[in-house]
Design a protein around this motif. Structure first.
Motif, PDB file in Angstrom:
ATOM      1  N   VAL A  82      19.925  50.732  91.760  1.00 25.80           N
ATOM      2  CA  VAL A  82      18.850  51.176  92.646  1.00 25.80           C
ATOM      3  C   VAL A  82      18.737  50.307  93.897  1.00 25.80           C
ATOM      4  CG1 VAL A  82      16.350  51.492  92.841  1.00 25.80           C
ATOM      5  CG2 VAL A  82      17.547  52.307  90.817  1.00 25.80           C
ATOM      6  N   ASP A  83      18.821  48.990  93.769  1.00 28.69           N
ATOM      7  CA  ASP A  83      18.670  48.143  94.958  1.00 28.69           C
ATOM      8  C   ASP A  83      19.745  48.431  96.004  1.00 28.69           C
ATOM      9  OD1 ASP A  83      20.619  46.989  93.300  1.00 28.69           O
ATOM     10  OD2 ASP A  83      20.095  44.943  93.875  1.00 28.69           O
ATOM     11  N   ARG A  84      20.958  48.640  95.580  1.00 31.94           N
ATOM     12  CA  ARG A  84      22.046  48.952  96.527  1.00 31.94           C
ATOM     13  C   ARG A  84      21.899  50.383  97.059  1.00 31.94           C
ATOM     14  NH1 ARG A  84      28.053  49.027  96.154  1.00 31.94           N
ATOM     15  NH2 ARG A  84      28.624  49.079  98.341  1.00 31.94           N
ATOM     16  N   LEU A 122      19.114  52.011  97.545  1.00 28.44           N
ATOM     17  CA  LEU A 122      18.049  52.006  98.551  1.00 28.44           C
ATOM     18  C   LEU A 122      18.567  51.500  99.889  1.00 28.44           C
ATOM     19  CD1 LEU A 122      15.009  50.747  96.465  1.00 28.44           C
ATOM     20  CD2 LEU A 122      15.414  53.048  97.340  1.00 28.44           C
ATOM     21  N   GLU A 123      19.428  50.506  99.848  1.00 28.03           N
ATOM     22  CA  GLU A 123      20.029  49.982 101.073  1.00 28.03           C
ATOM     23  C   GLU A 123      20.866  51.074 101.763  1.00 28.03           C
ATOM     24  OE1 GLU A 123      23.372  46.672 102.275  1.00 28.03           O
ATOM     25  OE2 GLU A 123      22.247  46.387 100.425  1.00 28.03           O
ATOM     26  N   THR A 146      18.387  53.898 103.169  1.00 32.54           N
ATOM     27  CA  THR A 146      17.596  53.538 104.346  1.00 32.54           C
ATOM     28  C   THR A 146      18.471  53.436 105.591  1.00 32.54           C
ATOM     29  OG1 THR A 146      17.720  51.178 103.768  1.00 32.54           O
ATOM     30  CG2 THR A 146      15.759  52.389 103.059  1.00 32.54           C
ATOM     31  N   LEU A 196       8.680  53.074  99.730  1.00 35.94           N
ATOM     32  CA  LEU A 196       8.743  51.617  99.587  1.00 35.94           C
ATOM     33  C   LEU A 196       7.516  50.951 100.197  1.00 35.94           C
ATOM     34  CD1 LEU A 196      12.517  50.975 100.338  1.00 35.94           C
ATOM     35  CD2 LEU A 196      11.341  50.710  98.137  1.00 35.94           C
TER      36      LEU A 196
END
Length: 109
Positions: free
Chosen positions: A40-42, A44-45, A48, A71
């Protein structure tokens, strides 16, 4: 989160096959596509950044634009647990339209 191309072409980092459901005539069909799964963190990057990338897939750009206000709501403590007729749910509130709309480039909830 899994990313894949609508045209079926492999992604640069495609590492596995994914079965997706796609419209077909008056029904749907299963299709195998090349995909790239990201934590998820990657993801989202990627999302965005994609929202402002010329030539980005429209669906990716849409979800990229949607994730920014989500976010912001999360960061401001506006994502709240709740209960719906179907069980547990998440809700947002209170929301200042002015601040949310500005961050989403005009997108409204």
């Amino acid at each position: 989160m899994a990313f894949w191309r609508r045209d079926g072409a492999p992604l640069l980092e495609a590492d596995e096959q994914l079965t997706v459901v796609r419209p077909y005539r008056q029904s749907v069909e299963l299709h195998e596509v090349h995909s790239c799964r990201l934590p998820v963190d990657r993801a989202l990057e990627v999302l965005t950044r994609a929202r402002r990338l010329p030539g980005a897939d429209p669906a990716t750009a849409f979800w990229g634009a949607a994730v920014v206000p989500a976010l912001l709501l999360l960061a401001r403590g506006r994502l709240l647990p709740g209960v719906s007729p179907a069980g547990f749910a998440w809700r947002i509130g209170p929301v200042r339209q002015r601040g949310l709309g500005a961050s989403a480039g005009g997108w409204r909830p």
